[in-house]
Write a protein that holds these residues in place. Structure first.
Motif, PDB file in Angstrom:
ATOM      1  N   GLY A 155      -3.119   0.177   5.883  1.00 47.95           N
ATOM      2  CA  GLY A 155      -2.855  -0.149   4.490  1.00 47.95           C
ATOM      3  C   GLY A 155      -4.081   0.042   3.612  1.00 47.95           C
ATOM      4  N   THR A 156      -5.237  -0.360   4.115  1.00 46.38           N
ATOM      5  CA  THR A 156      -6.484  -0.164   3.375  1.00 46.38           C
ATOM      6  C   THR A 156      -6.732   1.323   3.120  1.00 46.38           C
ATOM      7  OG1 THR A 156      -7.445  -2.188   4.291  1.00 46.38           O
ATOM      8  CG2 THR A 156      -8.976  -0.548   3.409  1.00 46.38           C
ATOM      9  N   SER A 165       0.832  -1.206   0.000  1.00 42.02           N
ATOM     10  CA  SER A 165       0.000   0.000   0.000  1.00 42.02           C
ATOM     11  C   SER A 165       0.865   1.254   0.000  1.00 42.02           C
ATOM     12  CB  SER A 165      -0.942  -0.007   1.215  1.00 42.02           C
ATOM     13  OG  SER A 165      -0.272   0.303   2.420  1.00 42.02           O
ATOM     14  N   CYS A 222      -4.428   3.576   2.963  1.00 39.00           N
ATOM     15  CA  CYS A 222      -3.427   4.000   1.975  1.00 39.00           C
ATOM     16  C   CYS A 222      -3.900   3.700   0.558  1.00 39.00           C
ATOM     17  CB  CYS A 222      -2.092   3.299   2.237  1.00 39.00           C
ATOM     18  SG  CYS A 222      -1.104   4.024   3.545  1.00 39.00           S
ATOM     19  N   PHE A 223      -4.457   2.516   0.365  1.00 45.44           N
ATOM     20  CA  PHE A 223      -5.000   2.181  -0.957  1.00 45.44           C
ATOM     21  C   PHE A 223      -6.116   3.150  -1.338  1.00 45.44           C
ATOM     22  CE2 PHE A 223      -3.153  -2.146  -0.352  1.00 45.44           C
ATOM     23  CZ  PHE A 223      -2.509  -2.249  -1.578  1.00 45.44           C
TER      24      PHE A 223
END
Length: 206
Positions: free
Chosen positions: A182-183, A118, A185-186
């Motif tokens: 991370g999610t 990510s 970031c995506f």
């Protein structure tokens, strides 16, 4: 998302300190490298099982990351200085998650790989946007005076440092926190690409 507000609070004291350090002959590039060294030292502490102790060099590295720009503004900013700064930041941002993987590979490897992927995607969207903005002559000072265009997003530097601090305080929660961050970031990168499509799609391509 919080960088613009944070800059209003931290820029005045950083700029004053930057003027004082520049007057004593300290260069912006030297402070950038000192900050990188401190950031990598924090990652080393994490990898060897001392995540709370890692907070000291981690936060000191981020102070140096703010001071290098302040010193540059007090002297003479250079394109190389900005390039060195962003390269050092990206190395630091990758080293900390990798350190948590080394700390406990069995528990953290998959979440760490997801987080680093990510970061890779988000960083690419950020730098690509900056290139297009430079080509079109678009500028912003929302995140302070920078050597390249800083596009905003859900997650920026302030949120990332807060996330790293949280990881150091709660290392056992790394997998859950890494998947959540991370999610986001995506999502940040995807929204940036959609914004770029709106702004740049009608322009000449690279």
């Amino acid at each position: 998302m919080l960088d613009a507000a944070a800059r209003k609070l931290i820029d005045p004291p950083l700029n004053a300190l930057g003027v004082a350090l520049a007057a004593r002959g300290l260069s912006a590039d030297a402070v950038t490298l000192i900050g990188l060294g401190l950031g990598l030292l924090s990652a080393l502490f994490i990898a060897f099982g001392f995540p709370v102790l890692a907070l000291l060099p981690l936060l000191a590295s981020r102070l140096a990351d703010g001071l290098d720009g302040a010193i540059a503004r007090a002297t003479r900013p250079s394109d190389f200085g900005g390039y060195l700064d962003i390269s050092s930041d990206f190395l630091f941002y990758g080293a900390v998650p990798f350190a948590f993987v080394l700390l406990d590979p069995a528990q953290n490897a998959i979440a760490g790989a997801f987080l680093l992927t990510s970061f890779y995607f988000n960083g690419t969207s950020f730098l690509g946007y900056a290139i297009l903005a430079e080509k079109r002559g678009i500028a912003t000072s929302a995140q302070g005076a920078k050597s390249l265009y800083y596009s905003n997003g859900l997650l920026e530097g302030t949120e990332t440092i807060a996330f790293f601090v949280l990881l150091c305080l709660l290392p056992a929660m790394f997998p859950l926190l890494a998947f959540i961050f991370g999610t986001l970031c995506f999502a940040t990168a995807t929204l940036r690409i959609l914004a770029a499509r709106t702004i740049f799609a009608s322009k000449d391509s690279l």
